[in-house]
Design a protein around this motif. Structure first.
Motif, PDB file in Angstrom:
ATOM      1  N   LYS A 104       0.839  -1.197   0.000  1.00 53.99           N
ATOM      2  CA  LYS A 104       0.000   0.000   0.000  1.00 53.99           C
ATOM      3  C   LYS A 104       0.874   1.248   0.000  1.00 53.99           C
ATOM      4  O   LYS A 104       2.021   1.203   0.440  1.00 53.99           O
ATOM      5  N   PRO A 105       0.353   2.372  -0.484  1.00 55.15           N
ATOM      6  CA  PRO A 105       1.129   3.613  -0.460  1.00 55.15           C
ATOM      7  C   PRO A 105       1.660   3.917   0.940  1.00 55.15           C
ATOM      8  O   PRO A 105       0.964   3.710   1.936  1.00 55.15           O
ATOM      9  N   GLY A 106       2.903   4.379   1.000  1.00 52.55           N
ATOM     10  CA  GLY A 106       3.498   4.744   2.282  1.00 52.55           C
ATOM     11  C   GLY A 106       4.064   3.582   3.064  1.00 52.55           C
ATOM     12  O   GLY A 106       4.534   3.744   4.190  1.00 52.55           O
ATOM     13  N   ILE A 107       4.041   2.376   2.482  1.00 57.48           N
ATOM     14  CA  ILE A 107       4.499   1.183   3.177  1.00 57.48           C
ATOM     15  C   ILE A 107       6.004   1.263   3.470  1.00 57.48           C
ATOM     16  O   ILE A 107       6.771   1.850   2.712  1.00 57.48           O
ATOM     17  N   LYS A 108       6.422   0.642   4.569  1.00 60.14           N
ATOM     18  CA  LYS A 108       7.841   0.542   4.916  1.00 60.14           C
ATOM     19  C   LYS A 108       8.275  -0.904   4.676  1.00 60.14           C
ATOM     20  O   LYS A 108       7.702  -1.830   5.243  1.00 60.14           O
ATOM     21  N   ILE A 109       9.307  -1.084   3.812  1.00 56.37           N
ATOM     22  CA  ILE A 109       9.697  -2.410   3.347  1.00 56.37           C
ATOM     23  C   ILE A 109      11.158  -2.698   3.701  1.00 56.37           C
ATOM     24  O   ILE A 109      12.023  -1.834   3.561  1.00 56.37           O
ATOM     25  N   MET A 110      11.410  -3.932   4.117  1.00 58.06           N
ATOM     26  CA  MET A 110      12.780  -4.425   4.273  1.00 58.06           C
ATOM     27  C   MET A 110      13.028  -5.527   3.250  1.00 58.06           C
ATOM     28  O   MET A 110      12.185  -6.404   3.064  1.00 58.06           O
ATOM     29  N   ASP A 111      14.183  -5.446   2.593  1.00 52.81           N
ATOM     30  CA  ASP A 111      14.607  -6.495   1.673  1.00 52.81           C
ATOM     31  C   ASP A 111      15.881  -7.117   2.236  1.00 52.81           C
ATOM     32  O   ASP A 111      16.942  -6.487   2.233  1.00 52.81           O
ATOM     33  N   MET A 112      15.778  -8.349   2.746  1.00 49.15           N
ATOM     34  CA  MET A 112      16.927  -9.034   3.320  1.00 49.15           C
ATOM     35  C   MET A 112      17.617  -9.872   2.254  1.00 49.15           C
ATOM     36  O   MET A 112      16.949 -10.529   1.463  1.00 49.15           O
ATOM     37  N   CYS A 113      18.946  -9.858   2.236  1.00 50.41           N
ATOM     38  CA  CYS A 113      19.746 -10.514   1.185  1.00 50.41           C
ATOM     39  C   CYS A 113      19.473  -9.813  -0.147  1.00 50.41           C
ATOM     40  O   CYS A 113      19.153 -10.448  -1.155  1.00 50.41           O
ATOM     41  N   THR A 114      19.635  -8.509  -0.153  1.00 50.87           N
ATOM     42  CA  THR A 114      19.175  -7.675  -1.270  1.00 50.87           C
ATOM     43  C   THR A 114      19.979  -7.835  -2.543  1.00 50.87           C
ATOM     44  O   THR A 114      19.474  -7.596  -3.638  1.00 50.87           O
ATOM     45  N   GLY A 115      21.252  -8.219  -2.453  1.00 50.33           N
ATOM     46  CA  GLY A 115      22.062  -8.397  -3.659  1.00 50.33           C
ATOM     47  C   GLY A 115      22.145  -7.125  -4.485  1.00 50.33           C
ATOM     48  O   GLY A 115      22.549  -6.066  -3.998  1.00 50.33           O
ATOM     49  N   SER A 116      21.735  -7.197  -5.747  1.00 46.30           N
ATOM     50  CA  SER A 116      21.764  -6.035  -6.640  1.00 46.30           C
ATOM     51  C   SER A 116      20.733  -4.982  -6.277  1.00 46.30           C
ATOM     52  O   SER A 116      20.739  -3.882  -6.844  1.00 46.30           O
ATOM     53  N   GLY A 117      19.822  -5.322  -5.370  1.00 47.28           N
ATOM     54  CA  GLY A 117      18.751  -4.392  -5.002  1.00 47.28           C
ATOM     55  C   GLY A 117      17.565  -4.443  -5.932  1.00 47.28           C
ATOM     56  O   GLY A 117      16.606  -3.654  -5.779  1.00 47.28           O
ATOM     57  N   CYS A 118      17.553  -5.389  -6.883  1.00 49.86           N
ATOM     58  CA  CYS A 118      16.517  -5.371  -7.920  1.00 49.86           C
ATOM     59  C   CYS A 118      15.105  -5.554  -7.362  1.00 49.86           C
ATOM     60  O   CYS A 118      14.153  -4.942  -7.858  1.00 49.86           O
ATOM     61  N   VAL A 119      14.954  -6.375  -6.321  1.00 47.72           N
ATOM     62  CA  VAL A 119      13.616  -6.620  -5.771  1.00 47.72           C
ATOM     63  C   VAL A 119      13.080  -5.362  -5.092  1.00 47.72           C
ATOM     64  O   VAL A 119      11.984  -4.885  -5.400  1.00 47.72           O
ATOM     65  N   LEU A 120      13.855  -4.802  -4.180  1.00 49.18           N
ATOM     66  CA  LEU A 120      13.405  -3.619  -3.444  1.00 49.18           C
ATOM     67  C   LEU A 120      13.192  -2.431  -4.375  1.00 49.18           C
ATOM     68  O   LEU A 120      12.165  -1.735  -4.292  1.00 49.18           O
ATOM     69  N   ILE A 121      14.129  -2.192  -5.267  1.00 46.56           N
ATOM     70  CA  ILE A 121      14.023  -1.050  -6.179  1.00 46.56           C
ATOM     71  C   ILE A 121      12.795  -1.185  -7.073  1.00 46.56           C
ATOM     72  O   ILE A 121      12.062  -0.208  -7.295  1.00 46.56           O
ATOM     73  N   SER A 122      12.529  -2.390  -7.554  1.00 44.29           N
ATOM     74  CA  SER A 122      11.358  -2.601  -8.415  1.00 44.29           C
ATOM     75  C   SER A 122      10.057  -2.358  -7.661  1.00 44.29           C
ATOM     76  O   SER A 122       9.098  -1.814  -8.222  1.00 44.29           O
ATOM     77  N   ILE A 123      10.007  -2.759  -6.397  1.00 46.28           N
ATOM     78  CA  ILE A 123       8.811  -2.499  -5.590  1.00 46.28           C
ATOM     79  C   ILE A 123       8.639  -1.001  -5.376  1.00 46.28           C
ATOM     80  O   ILE A 123       7.552  -0.441  -5.565  1.00 46.28           O
ATOM     81  N   LEU A 124       9.721  -0.328  -4.999  1.00 43.35           N
ATOM     82  CA  LEU A 124       9.641   1.105  -4.717  1.00 43.35           C
ATOM     83  C   LEU A 124       9.247   1.912  -5.952  1.00 43.35           C
ATOM     84  O   LEU A 124       8.574   2.945  -5.831  1.00 43.35           O
TER      85      LEU A 124
END
Length: 276
Positions: free
Chosen positions: A109-129
């Motif tokens: 949802k908008p404004g959500i706070k997310i943690m990405d553990m074992c982020t590597g290249s960051g592709c998962v977190l960056i794509s979500i954001l």
């Protein structure tokens, strides 16, 4: 040699080295060596290739014939429609992992706070954001080199994310998150050497090795995740094709509800999702 002859030569070398998509790889490496696109090629394919570019192409083809991953040679990979820098410090983003992002987006949802553990290249977190308005993201990885790559990818994709080194939750900020996502190492130690050479010989082993049964990091993380999530916070893992039952059982044992196993586009179990 002409441009056309150069591609044919490169394709032959790569085919003999066991590269499945030899022609496509030869084309991409020639385009990289010559700094050209398809339009230029079709207009000039029977012209002589510059000697300097031919030498550069030979160097690149030799690397690929040694089974160095194409993405480590070109330095980039597309994921969720975005471009990401990659090198041998991080796993190459794969289409299978897009399932993890897609499932996260269904409940984010908008404004959500997310943690990405074992982020590597960051592709998962960056794509979500990139797809969730006003979201706040934190990515952690044990590898300092991976964190540097993730920070660069955040700049390239114009995403404000915080990436820090941490051995799992050791140095994570003392806050609660609305969502935790993770693509942890999950390949059984004894299976890594049997993978294709591009993976077993070149991708970072610490990002692949899930210890003896492949479940080590899920065991380490799930209990701690429940203490790091807000009420009704979501936890999503990427998993191996045969790990859905074990990981979902662990999540239920630690109080997660509506735990489900989601398949990827090939029909394999790929993501486990649940919430507190």
């Amino acid at each position: 040699m002409t441009y056309r002859e150069t591609i044919a030569s490169g394709e032959k070398i790569l085919s003999e080295a066991g590269i499945a998509d030899a022609r496509n790889d030869a084309w991409l490496l020639m385009a990289m060596a010559c700094k050209i696109d398809h339009t230029f090629y079709y207009m000039h394919m029977d012209e002589e290739m510059p000697e300097e570019s031919e030498h550069e192409f030979d160097v690149l083809i030799k690397k690929r014939a040694e089974r160095v991953p194409l993405q480590y040679i070109t330095g980039e990979q597309e994921f969720m429609g975005l471009k990401f820098r990659v090198n041998s410090s991080v796993l190459i983003p794969r289409q299978d992992t897009e399932t993890l992002v897609e499932e996260a987006l269904k409940v984010a949802k908008p404004g959500i706070k997310i943690m990405d553990m074992c982020t590597g290249s960051g592709c998962v977190l960056i794509s979500i954001l990139k797809n969730v308005h006003d979201a706040e993201g934190y990515g952690y990885d044990i590898s300092k080199q991976a964190i540097n790559v993730a920070k660069e990818n955040a700049k390239i994709n114009e995403v404000a994310a915080i990436f820090e080194r941490s051995n799992l939750f050791e140095d994570v900020v003392d806050e609660k998150f609305d969502m935790i996502v993770s693509n942890p190492p999950y390949i059984r130690s004894g299976e890594i050497d049997g993978l294709m050479p591009e993976v077993s010989c070149f991708e970072p082993r610490e990002a692949l090795d899930g210890k003896e049964d492949g479940l080590y990091f899920y065991r380490q993380m799930i209990g701690q995740c429940s203490n790091r999530l807000t009420a009704e916070g979501y936890l999503l893992f990427e998993i191996g094709y045969d790990q859905g039952e074990e990981v979902s059982s662990m999540m239920r044992e630690h109080g997660f509800k509506e735990v489900s196993v989601i398949k990827d586009l090939t029909g394999n179990d790929r993501v486990v999702r649940g919430h507190l």
